[in-house]
Design a protein around this motif. Sequence first.
Motif, PDB file in Angstrom:
ATOM      1  N   PHE A 609      36.309  71.780  55.730  1.00 10.72           N
ATOM      2  CA  PHE A 609      35.650  72.239  54.708  1.00 10.72           C
ATOM      3  C   PHE A 609      35.128  71.204  54.480  1.00 10.72           C
ATOM      4  O   PHE A 609      33.899  69.825  54.093  1.00 10.72           O
ATOM      5  CB  PHE A 609      36.463  71.927  53.552  1.00 10.72           C
ATOM      6  N   ASP A 610      35.831  69.315  54.723  1.00 15.89           N
ATOM      7  CA  ASP A 610      35.986  67.875  54.572  1.00 15.89           C
ATOM      8  C   ASP A 610      34.779  67.730  55.366  1.00 15.89           C
ATOM      9  O   ASP A 610      33.918  66.444  55.002  1.00 15.89           O
ATOM     10  CB  ASP A 610      37.559  67.332  54.596  1.00 15.89           C
ATOM     11  N   ASN A 611      34.803  67.882  56.627  1.00 18.45           N
ATOM     12  CA  ASN A 611      33.077  67.721  56.934  1.00 18.45           C
ATOM     13  C   ASN A 611      32.343  68.293  56.876  1.00 18.45           C
ATOM     14  O   ASN A 611      31.262  67.427  57.461  1.00 18.45           O
ATOM     15  CB  ASN A 611      33.621  67.712  59.278  1.00 18.45           C
ATOM     16  N   LEU A 612      32.862  69.158  56.990  1.00 12.17           N
ATOM     17  CA  LEU A 612      31.277  70.013  56.677  1.00 12.17           C
ATOM     18  C   LEU A 612      30.380  69.705  55.312  1.00 12.17           C
ATOM     19  O   LEU A 612      29.039  69.104  55.291  1.00 12.17           O
ATOM     20  CB  LEU A 612      30.845  72.085  56.691  1.00 12.17           C
ATOM     21  N   ILE A 613      31.912  69.543  54.541  1.00 12.20           N
ATOM     22  CA  ILE A 613      30.876  68.628  53.296  1.00 12.20           C
ATOM     23  C   ILE A 613      30.132  67.416  53.198  1.00 12.20           C
ATOM     24  O   ILE A 613      29.237  66.815  52.966  1.00 12.20           O
ATOM     25  CB  ILE A 613      32.414  69.333  51.995  1.00 12.20           C
ATOM     26  N   GLY A 614      30.921  66.477  54.304  1.00 14.72           N
ATOM     27  CA  GLY A 614      30.674  65.191  54.531  1.00 14.72           C
ATOM     28  C   GLY A 614      29.336  65.541  54.956  1.00 14.72           C
ATOM     29  O   GLY A 614      28.372  64.090  55.072  1.00 14.72           O
ATOM     30  N   ASN A 615      29.251  66.209  55.824  1.00 16.49           N
ATOM     31  CA  ASN A 615      27.768  65.840  57.077  1.00 16.49           C
ATOM     32  C   ASN A 615      26.611  66.853  55.851  1.00 16.49           C
ATOM     33  O   ASN A 615      25.182  65.897  56.034  1.00 16.49           O
ATOM     34  CB  ASN A 615      27.762  67.891  57.883  1.00 16.49           C
ATOM     35  N   ILE A 616      26.753  67.817  54.868  1.00 12.93           N
ATOM     36  CA  ILE A 616      25.795  67.549  53.726  1.00 12.93           C
ATOM     37  C   ILE A 616      25.656  66.212  53.027  1.00 12.93           C
ATOM     38  O   ILE A 616      24.692  66.666  52.766  1.00 12.93           O
ATOM     39  CB  ILE A 616      26.154  68.427  52.386  1.00 12.93           C
ATOM     40  N   LEU A 617      26.247  65.486  53.024  1.00 15.79           N
ATOM     41  CA  LEU A 617      26.488  64.531  51.949  1.00 15.79           C
ATOM     42  C   LEU A 617      25.452  63.670  52.729  1.00 15.79           C
ATOM     43  O   LEU A 617      24.569  62.429  52.441  1.00 15.79           O
ATOM     44  CB  LEU A 617      27.534  63.684  51.230  1.00 15.79           C
ATOM     45  N   LYS A 618      25.838  63.359  53.990  1.00 15.22           N
ATOM     46  CA  LYS A 618      24.829  61.902  55.462  1.00 15.22           C
ATOM     47  C   LYS A 618      23.641  62.890  55.157  1.00 15.22           C
ATOM     48  O   LYS A 618      22.515  62.206  55.312  1.00 15.22           O
ATOM     49  CB  LYS A 618      25.727  61.720  55.891  1.00 15.22           C
ATOM     50  N   TYR A 619      23.054  64.499  55.456  1.00 14.68           N
ATOM     51  CA  TYR A 619      21.986  64.677  56.072  1.00 14.68           C
ATOM     52  C   TYR A 619      20.988  66.011  55.285  1.00 14.68           C
ATOM     53  O   TYR A 619      20.162  66.628  55.050  1.00 14.68           O
ATOM     54  CB  TYR A 619      22.443  65.725  57.229  1.00 14.68           C
ATOM     55  N   ALA A 620      21.783  66.239  53.972  1.00 10.59           N
ATOM     56  CA  ALA A 620      21.380  67.018  53.369  1.00 10.59           C
ATOM     57  C   ALA A 620      19.360  66.265  52.326  1.00 10.59           C
ATOM     58  O   ALA A 620      19.646  64.569  52.235  1.00 10.59           O
ATOM     59  CB  ALA A 620      21.787  67.655  52.417  1.00 10.59           C
ATOM     60  N   HIS A 686      41.585  79.075  65.404  1.00 12.90           N
ATOM     61  CA  HIS A 686      42.232  79.908  64.178  1.00 12.90           C
ATOM     62  C   HIS A 686      41.596  81.676  64.643  1.00 12.90           C
ATOM     63  O   HIS A 686      41.785  82.314  63.724  1.00 12.90           O
ATOM     64  CB  HIS A 686      42.102  79.890  62.928  1.00 12.90           C
ATOM     65  N   GLU A 687      41.090  81.654  65.892  1.00 14.01           N
ATOM     66  CA  GLU A 687      40.300  82.997  65.912  1.00 14.01           C
ATOM     67  C   GLU A 687      39.485  83.134  65.693  1.00 14.01           C
ATOM     68  O   GLU A 687      39.542  84.764  65.087  1.00 14.01           O
ATOM     69  CB  GLU A 687      41.864  83.842  66.328  1.00 14.01           C
ATOM     70  N   GLY A 688      38.880  82.336  64.873  1.00 14.35           N
ATOM     71  CA  GLY A 688      37.732  82.544  63.775  1.00 14.35           C
ATOM     72  C   GLY A 688      35.887  82.345  64.222  1.00 14.35           C
ATOM     73  O   GLY A 688      36.370  82.187  65.884  1.00 14.35           O
ATOM     74  N   SER A 689      35.485  82.068  63.880  1.00 17.70           N
ATOM     75  CA  SER A 689      33.907  81.903  64.050  1.00 17.70           C
ATOM     76  C   SER A 689      33.420  80.584  63.263  1.00 17.70           C
ATOM     77  O   SER A 689      33.339  81.022  62.531  1.00 17.70           O
ATOM     78  CB  SER A 689      33.126  82.977  64.948  1.00 17.70           C
ATOM     79  N   LEU A 690      32.291  79.628  63.889  1.00 17.12           N
ATOM     80  CA  LEU A 690      31.657  79.362  62.866  1.00 17.12           C
ATOM     81  C   LEU A 690      30.601  78.539  64.051  1.00 17.12           C
ATOM     82  O   LEU A 690      29.813  78.190  65.264  1.00 17.12           O
ATOM     83  CB  LEU A 690      32.072  77.185  63.364  1.00 17.12           C
ATOM     84  N   ASP A 691      28.721  79.226  63.258  1.00 14.89           N
ATOM     85  CA  ASP A 691      28.097  79.134  64.078  1.00 14.89           C
ATOM     86  C   ASP A 691      26.887  78.527  62.346  1.00 14.89           C
ATOM     87  O   ASP A 691      27.077  78.332  61.389  1.00 14.89           O
ATOM     88  CB  ASP A 691      27.643  80.926  63.421  1.00 14.89           C
ATOM     89  N   ILE A 692      26.143  78.226  63.263  1.00 11.77           N
ATOM     90  CA  ILE A 692      24.824  77.735  62.819  1.00 11.77           C
ATOM     91  C   ILE A 692      23.640  77.982  62.866  1.00 11.77           C
ATOM     92  O   ILE A 692      23.194  78.461  64.173  1.00 11.77           O
ATOM     93  CB  ILE A 692      25.003  76.007  63.684  1.00 11.77           C
ATOM     94  N   GLY A 693      22.607  77.973  62.020  1.00 21.60           N
ATOM     95  CA  GLY A 693      21.422  78.467  62.032  1.00 21.60           C
ATOM     96  C   GLY A 693      20.388  77.927  61.499  1.00 21.60           C
ATOM     97  O   GLY A 693      20.601  76.392  59.840  1.00 21.60           O
ATOM     98  N   VAL A 694      19.212  77.925  61.839  1.00 18.59           N
ATOM     99  CA  VAL A 694      18.341  76.969  61.344  1.00 18.59           C
ATOM    100  C   VAL A 694      17.135  77.677  60.998  1.00 18.59           C
ATOM    101  O   VAL A 694      16.580  77.955  61.943  1.00 18.59           O
ATOM    102  CB  VAL A 694      17.606  75.624  61.746  1.00 18.59           C
ATOM    103  N   ASP A 695      16.419  78.206  59.883  1.00 14.94           N
ATOM    104  CA  ASP A 695      15.584  78.034  59.572  1.00 14.94           C
ATOM    105  C   ASP A 695      14.516  77.115  59.112  1.00 14.94           C
ATOM    106  O   ASP A 695      14.395  77.171  57.598  1.00 14.94           O
ATOM    107  CB  ASP A 695      15.474  79.503  58.748  1.00 14.94           C
ATOM    108  N   GLY A 696      13.312  76.096  59.417  1.00 13.21           N
ATOM    109  CA  GLY A 696      13.076  75.737  59.228  1.00 13.21           C
ATOM    110  C   GLY A 696      13.968  74.387  58.622  1.00 13.21           C
ATOM    111  O   GLY A 696      13.792  73.925  59.961  1.00 13.21           O
ATOM    112  N   ASP A 697      13.355  74.164  58.166  1.00 15.15           N
ATOM    113  CA  ASP A 697      14.034  72.419  57.285  1.00 15.15           C
ATOM    114  C   ASP A 697      15.834  73.134  56.829  1.00 15.15           C
ATOM    115  O   ASP A 697      16.239  72.436  55.978  1.00 15.15           O
ATOM    116  CB  ASP A 697      13.682  71.783  56.604  1.00 15.15           C
ATOM    117  N   LEU A 698      16.035  74.381  56.859  1.00 13.54           N
ATOM    118  CA  LEU A 698      17.042  75.345  56.104  1.00 13.54           C
ATOM    119  C   LEU A 698      17.945  75.253  57.170  1.00 13.54           C
ATOM    120  O   LEU A 698      17.770  76.018  57.840  1.00 13.54           O
ATOM    121  CB  LEU A 698      17.038  76.311  55.475  1.00 13.54           C
ATOM    122  N   PHE A 699      19.478  74.550  56.755  1.00 16.85           N
ATOM    123  CA  PHE A 699      20.313  74.264  57.696  1.00 16.85           C
ATOM    124  C   PHE A 699      21.417  74.914  57.113  1.00 16.85           C
ATOM    125  O   PHE A 699      22.080  74.728  56.507  1.00 16.85           O
ATOM    126  CB  PHE A 699      20.922  72.741  58.459  1.00 16.85           C
TER     127      PHE A 699
END
Length: 709
Positions: A609-620, A686-699
């Motif tokens: 969560f810390d990495n994902l929120i940090g990425n939002i602060l850097k790249y949003a 943790h046997e889960g999944s993490l996926d990314i998707g882009v629709d235009g500029d929506l990350f």
Amino acid sequence: MQGDYFESVEYNSQMEQFVAMLNVYELYKMPIEEMKEKITVTDEEIEEHRMRYGNLGDQISSIGMQYEDQIQAAIDSGNKVAEEILKKERDDKVADITENFNSDEYVREKIVKEKEKKIDEFYRNLEEYSREFTNLRQAYKYYLKDTATGEVFTNLNLTKNESASDFLNKKDMYYVQDFSGLQRNYLFTGYNENFLPYNEVAETILENRKDRDMTGQIGLSKHASEKHFAIMNYKDYQKGQKLFFSYLLLSIAALIISYFLAKRKPATVFGSFDHLKPLYGRIPLDVRAVLLLVTGLFLLLSMTLISEQFVYYHSDVFSSLIELIISLIAAASLLAFGWIQLKFLSEYRKDWPKLKVDVNNSLLLKSYHAILNAFLIKSIGFQLLVILGIVFAMGMLFVAVLVAGGGEIIVIAIALGVISLPIFIMIMRKAGYLNKVLKHTEELAAGNLGADIPVKGKSAFAKHAANINTLRNTVKVSHKEQAKSERLKTELITNVSHDLRTPLTSIITYTELLKTPDLTSEDRDSYIEILDRKSKRLKVLIDDLFEATKMASGNIELHKKKVDLNQLLQQALAEHNEALSQSSLQLRVSQPDQPVYAFVDGQKLWRVFDNLIGNILKYALENTRVYISVREEQNQIVLSFKNITKYELGEDLNELFERFKRGDQSRHTEGSGLGLAIAKSIVDLHEGSLDIGVDGDLFKVTVILEKLN
């Protein structure tokens, strides 16, 4: 064999049911209004109700987040009425929660109302079960007295000169019990699903009256109807017991007689069957096993018929005796036949190699291997089956005509020619196509990928050609992936060199500057501060690279426990609260009201969560909305992080998971390029999944974990 019926489990269960109902319906009966007056609320119950969903701040925050998106949607759509209604609902809930924490009396009233509903439910159940209690009272008679108050409870019709002992005696009752040993063995409600449904509120109130000292007796009346189930159970038990002991004595007598008969005329039972061993040995092993199984099934069937004579009582004794004799004869014959088979089969214990040979020669194994080999390629096996079927049918027809005689032979010969010619042509075409496939396979083996083999039809040869084409394309893809891997490896080395060299260069430069003799104290402090910042930056890069490498190799230990992901996400957001408030981003968080649990390593998942929120602060992109949501879908927990990117992303999104890859290709931001790589590795562990998707500029980043039920 249990002895007396009144010591059996069946009778004790009936008595427990009657006494449990007697307690509720008569001995401790009270009006519904009186029971509601006896409702009490403890301080612990008030505190539990108050803190059921967390402290005051958590509950108000949860209500605010629950209505925030709905109110914003109403504002965006210009629906003033909906906006006002939603705000009023929110404010009413906040006021209610606030009053819970301000007034114990306010909470007490709410708890009392809940308990009153439980009491209403309890009395509705009493009405539903009253008929069953009335039925039991017809068979059970009782005379009970409260030693403290002298109050008498009875269903005996006593006159002035009669006492309870005139009725509760061996003459009028099958069995009489003292009540003092019965009343304290169970709860008032819900002791068994066959009694009354358990009701915690009513149980607590009635429990306070359980200290009453009741004396008296309860008996099963001989004057009750013979059709009453309690009396019928007693009669059937007695009949069954007599029948059982009769059979037991007869069986012992038969055993003794058989023993003395065998002593008078000894006989070797199996000696006369030795000449059948060679014949029995020729039977395939699986056929012998089936024969033994059938014998065993019929033996069990006959034994079941015998056991029914023990369990069930029949009024027609002669008919039961005939059935028993037939069953015994059948069971004895089947037992002897089965015993002979087991005797022969037991000889395999001394000859295991012979058992292995017989297993391999069994019909089932031979048939299995033959069909398996014939239909290794299903279409070929089916075509072979059709061709052989046609040849067999024509041969039988030809033989039939020869036997019958006549001029039909010429007609049959022409028919055979007409049928065999298309079959011959079809086989030659298949052979030609097979040769072409083999030729292309040789070229592929030589390293010449060439063009695809033409795939014609849906035959096994066509599928084989398609498989070769797939193999050729896989080799091509493998070459491309290898080239891509080499490119990514080069980029990784370049990125690592760039990101490590930048702070390292600064450290070297300012170290040299510190060696200047006439350096002022202000400049020295400034240089030391820069060295401190750059060295810490270098340490973060090295630590992240080391952790990403450990994650990718799986060489890390997880300390899993039950974690509320709602709370963990709130902690991560609180860590970035200052940065989020200083940014121009508008955060929208959507979470369920109740906790959402998962069995995870909380510290590692907090890093995700810390990495994902940090990425939002850097790249949003500035002045845009960021959406973070938590929801449950069946047995999974889905967390999504959505924002508008300030940098244009490439086409291959999977490369963002590569180490030292950034959305900022110019590498002006302070990131290490390891955030998504570390996050994905943690989720994968943790046997889960993490996926990314882009629709235009929506990350969008989606994390899916297994929910803990």
